[in-house]
Design a protein around this motif. Structure first.
Motif, PDB file in Angstrom:
ATOM      1  N   GLU A 106       0.836  -1.206   0.000  1.00 38.36           N
ATOM      2  CA  GLU A 106       0.000   0.000   0.000  1.00 38.36           C
ATOM      3  C   GLU A 106       0.870   1.256   0.000  1.00 38.36           C
ATOM      4  OE1 GLU A 106      -2.617  -0.096   3.344  1.00 38.36           O
ATOM      5  OE2 GLU A 106      -3.724  -1.853   2.644  1.00 38.36           O
ATOM      6  N   ARG A 107       0.344   2.294  -0.654  1.00 40.03           N
ATOM      7  CA  ARG A 107       1.011   3.598  -0.613  1.00 40.03           C
ATOM      8  C   ARG A 107      -0.037   4.664  -0.368  1.00 40.03           C
ATOM      9  NH1 ARG A 107       4.575   4.612  -5.597  1.00 40.03           N
ATOM     10  NH2 ARG A 107       3.221   6.372  -5.942  1.00 40.03           N
ATOM     11  N   ASP A 108       0.110   5.453   0.701  1.00 45.04           N
ATOM     12  CA  ASP A 108      -0.866   6.514   0.952  1.00 45.04           C
ATOM     13  C   ASP A 108      -0.197   7.869   1.181  1.00 45.04           C
ATOM     14  OD1 ASP A 108       0.254   6.057   3.383  1.00 45.04           O
ATOM     15  OD2 ASP A 108      -1.638   5.756   4.466  1.00 45.04           O
ATOM     16  N   LYS A 109       1.129   7.937   0.861  1.00 45.97           N
ATOM     17  CA  LYS A 109       1.842   9.228   0.958  1.00 45.97           C
ATOM     18  C   LYS A 109       2.738   9.382  -0.262  1.00 45.97           C
ATOM     19  CE  LYS A 109       2.047   9.580   6.010  1.00 45.97           C
ATOM     20  NZ  LYS A 109       1.289   8.365   6.322  1.00 45.97           N
ATOM     21  N   ARG A 110       2.942  10.626  -0.670  1.00 39.73           N
ATOM     22  CA  ARG A 110       3.868  10.861  -1.779  1.00 39.73           C
ATOM     23  C   ARG A 110       4.815  12.006  -1.420  1.00 39.73           C
ATOM     24  NH1 ARG A 110      -0.760  13.060  -4.591  1.00 39.73           N
ATOM     25  NH2 ARG A 110      -0.643  15.329  -4.623  1.00 39.73           N
ATOM     26  N   PRO A 111       6.089  11.898  -1.867  1.00 36.46           N
ATOM     27  CA  PRO A 111       7.060  12.954  -1.549  1.00 36.46           C
ATOM     28  C   PRO A 111       6.827  14.196  -2.420  1.00 36.46           C
ATOM     29  CG  PRO A 111       8.106  11.184  -2.779  1.00 36.46           C
ATOM     30  CD  PRO A 111       6.691  10.788  -2.588  1.00 36.46           C
ATOM     31  N   GLU A 112       6.944  15.368  -1.819  1.00 37.93           N
ATOM     32  CA  GLU A 112       6.815  16.653  -2.545  1.00 37.93           C
ATOM     33  C   GLU A 112       7.919  17.593  -2.099  1.00 37.93           C
ATOM     34  OE1 GLU A 112       3.051  18.510  -2.077  1.00 37.93           O
ATOM     35  OE2 GLU A 112       1.940  16.934  -3.105  1.00 37.93           O
ATOM     36  N   LEU A 116      15.583  19.664  -7.304  1.00 37.74           N
ATOM     37  CA  LEU A 116      16.001  19.624  -8.705  1.00 37.74           C
ATOM     38  C   LEU A 116      14.849  19.337  -9.665  1.00 37.74           C
ATOM     39  CD1 LEU A 116      19.356  17.681  -8.257  1.00 37.74           C
ATOM     40  CD2 LEU A 116      19.026  20.139  -8.513  1.00 37.74           C
ATOM     41  N   LYS A 117      13.646  19.044  -9.118  1.00 38.81           N
ATOM     42  CA  LYS A 117      12.483  18.788  -9.986  1.00 38.81           C
ATOM     43  C   LYS A 117      11.342  19.705  -9.580  1.00 38.81           C
ATOM     44  CE  LYS A 117      13.312  13.811 -10.546  1.00 38.81           C
ATOM     45  NZ  LYS A 117      12.825  12.484 -10.137  1.00 38.81           N
ATOM     46  N   ARG A 124      14.583  21.043 -13.103  1.00 45.35           N
ATOM     47  CA  ARG A 124      14.667  22.513 -13.075  1.00 45.35           C
ATOM     48  C   ARG A 124      16.077  22.958 -13.435  1.00 45.35           C
ATOM     49  NH1 ARG A 124      12.534  23.857  -7.194  1.00 45.35           N
ATOM     50  NH2 ARG A 124      13.052  25.988  -7.787  1.00 45.35           N
ATOM     51  N   ASP A 125      16.195  24.187 -13.940  1.00 47.40           N
ATOM     52  CA  ASP A 125      17.496  24.781 -14.259  1.00 47.40           C
ATOM     53  C   ASP A 125      18.196  25.103 -12.938  1.00 47.40           C
ATOM     54  OD1 ASP A 125      19.661  26.157 -15.063  1.00 47.40           O
ATOM     55  OD2 ASP A 125      18.573  27.771 -16.091  1.00 47.40           O
ATOM     56  N   PRO A 126      19.360  24.496 -12.683  1.00 51.22           N
ATOM     57  CA  PRO A 126      20.052  24.749 -11.397  1.00 51.22           C
ATOM     58  C   PRO A 126      20.272  26.237 -11.123  1.00 51.22           C
ATOM     59  CG  PRO A 126      21.118  22.975 -12.614  1.00 51.22           C
ATOM     60  CD  PRO A 126      20.102  23.565 -13.529  1.00 51.22           C
ATOM     61  N   THR A 131      17.087  28.582  -3.083  1.00 53.52           N
ATOM     62  CA  THR A 131      16.947  28.111  -1.693  1.00 53.52           C
ATOM     63  C   THR A 131      16.957  26.588  -1.682  1.00 53.52           C
ATOM     64  OG1 THR A 131      14.546  28.134  -1.914  1.00 53.52           O
ATOM     65  CG2 THR A 131      15.572  30.096  -0.935  1.00 53.52           C
ATOM     66  N   LEU A 132      17.314  26.054  -0.535  1.00 54.61           N
ATOM     67  CA  LEU A 132      17.346  24.617  -0.358  1.00 54.61           C
ATOM     68  C   LEU A 132      16.089  24.181   0.394  1.00 54.61           C
ATOM     69  CD1 LEU A 132      19.234  22.175  -0.890  1.00 54.61           C
ATOM     70  CD2 LEU A 132      20.068  22.448   1.446  1.00 54.61           C
ATOM     71  N   ARG A 133      15.368  23.225  -0.184  1.00 49.26           N
ATOM     72  CA  ARG A 133      14.132  22.745   0.449  1.00 49.26           C
ATOM     73  C   ARG A 133      14.308  21.316   0.953  1.00 49.26           C
ATOM     74  NH1 ARG A 133       9.155  23.685  -3.562  1.00 49.26           N
ATOM     75  NH2 ARG A 133      10.536  22.636  -5.044  1.00 49.26           N
TER      76      ARG A 133
END
Length: 427
Positions: A106-112, A116-117, A124-126, A131-133
């Motif tokens: 099962e998967r009920d969470k996704r990374p956001e 770099l994306k 994304r263009d570096p 800022t660093l997230r």
């Protein structure tokens, strides 16, 4: 519960997992459908026990063997669950040639919030990153994923009829008409041949392997049955190739019952160890037999499944029904056994009270909370109102595959392309 479908959806195997919370079916179209048991809610106490679709996936595809010019069907022959070790579920499924190990999770969470994306997943263009997230996990709708973790192929010349997981949970075996192979779950390119009954000259072939199963507690022992109505118990500690059995179970034939069909109807279609490991149950065309591991010369119990068909064997031979392979199952405490018959009938035998019952899996009985009424088959003479004549049985409606919940009185019955789930009446 009932599933109405087409030819590809004719159910070919049914299996509960070790807790009974999940029920898997395989069909002729190569699909596996997993049902999950509803959790009991405070408002609807009686809904506990209902099973709803949890996951559906394509396990096997049709293939073509170019060397032998043979089509390999996608039909699922057997499903076996592995005990659950973590949040994911694992099961083995097999068609005629290839066994696959599936992981269902099962998967009920996704990374956001990647650096770099962007949110669409594009790079994304570096130069634009200032800022660093720190990526975070966000809730999402529950997704059930099925992924093949291992594919065990190219080890069987003949059609696989059985798979069985060993009690060490590190190995399993797969059996075809003439050989049984032992596999390690981690190794897909090599298996050990532990039984080989193929004669040097195929014209001398007199019997084939029909079913095989590991002992539920002793990882060194297994049984296999044959088309001659015999069962062999083998011990892998004795030798690498188990060509000499430890025990040989066979019932002497009654000469008064000898007929042209004797050999065909004595062929064993299924063999199952009891949960205790003390008994073996076998199913042939007309009977279910229970054998004590300590007594090889005859079964301790014999149950007539549909003895009224003995006079119909000629017509059953002509329409090929005599070759149907019925399975049999134990209940959780080994006190009751169940097996299928024709006309969508299935039989239950209570080993303690010696009482038996014939029940029917039909549309009329599939209404929620409908109570199953016992059925009786009448052989000639006067027919009572509630009886059905043996001549009006429908041989195209057959129950070959059944399963029993490991601890509760919940049964799953596959009637051609319909799946029925019945449970004990709750007051």
């Amino acid at each position: 519960m009932e599933l109405e479908k087409t030819w590809a959806d004719i159910i070919s195997t049914v299996e509960f997992n070790h807790t009974g919370e999940l029920l898997a079916t395989g069909d002729k179209g190569g699909r596996v459908v997993i049902f999950q048991r509803e959790q009991e809610s405070k408002n609807q106490v009686h809904r506990r026990g209902e099973y709803n679709v949890y996951s559906t996936f394509q396990s096997h595809e049709p293939e073509f063997d170019y060397l032998k010019s043979l089509e390999i069907e996608e039909k699922i022959n057997k499903i076996r669950w592995l005990p659950q070790q973590n949040a994911a579920y694992f099961l083995l499924s097999t068609n005629d040639k290839t066994v696959k190990l599936w992981k269902v999770s099962e998967r009920d969470k996704r990374p956001e919030g990647y650096n770099l994306k962007d949110e669409e997943g594009r790079l994304r263009d570096p130069a634009t990153i200032t800022t660093l997230r720190v990526p975070v996990l966000r809730p999402m709708d529950l997704m059930v994923e099925a992924t093949p973790r291992r594919v065990f192929a190219n080890a069987h010349t003949y059609h696989i009829n059985s798979i069985s997981v060993n009690s060490d949970y590190e190995t399993y075996m797969s059996a075809d008409d003439l050989r049984i192979n032992l596999w390690n779950f981690e190794i897909t390119n090599q298996s050990f041949n532990i039984v080989d009954i193929k004669p040097a000259n195929m014209e001398e072939l007199t019997e084939v392997i029909t079913a095989a199963e590991f002992h539920p507690h002793h990882c060194n022992s297994f049984v296999y049955s044959s088309s001659k109505g015999t069962i062999r118990l083998c011990d892998m500690r004795a030798s690498a190739l188990c060509d000499r059995h430890s025990k040989f179970f066979e019932e002497p034939e009654d000469p008064s019952n000898r007929s042209f069909f004797s050999e065909i109807i004595s062929s064993i279609s299924d063999v199952k160890f009891s949960h205790s490991g003390r008994y073996i149950m076998t199913r042939d065309y007309l009977t279910v037999k229970v054998w004590d591991l300590n007594m090889e010369n005859r079964p301790i119990e014999t149950y007539q499944v549909h003895d009224y068909l003995r006079s119909k064997l000629c017509s059953l031979y002509e329409n090929d029904c005599i070759f149907d392979k019925f399975e049999c199952v134990w209940n959780g405490s080994d006190s009751v056994i169940m097996t299928g018959s024709y006309n969508n009938f299935f039989r239950m035998f209570d080993r303690n009270t010696k009482r038996d019952v014939t029940l029917e899996a039909s549309r009329e009985n599939s209404k929620p909370r409908a109570i199953l009424k016992p059925r009786k088959v009448c052989v000639g003479g006067k027919r009572r109102k509630d009886e059905i004549s043996v001549d009006s049985l429908d041989f195209s409606k057959k129950i070959l595959h059944t399963a029993w919940h490991p601890s509760e009185n919940i049964i799953a019955v596959a009637a051609t392309n319909n799946l029925y789930i019945f449970q004990d009446k709750v007051n």
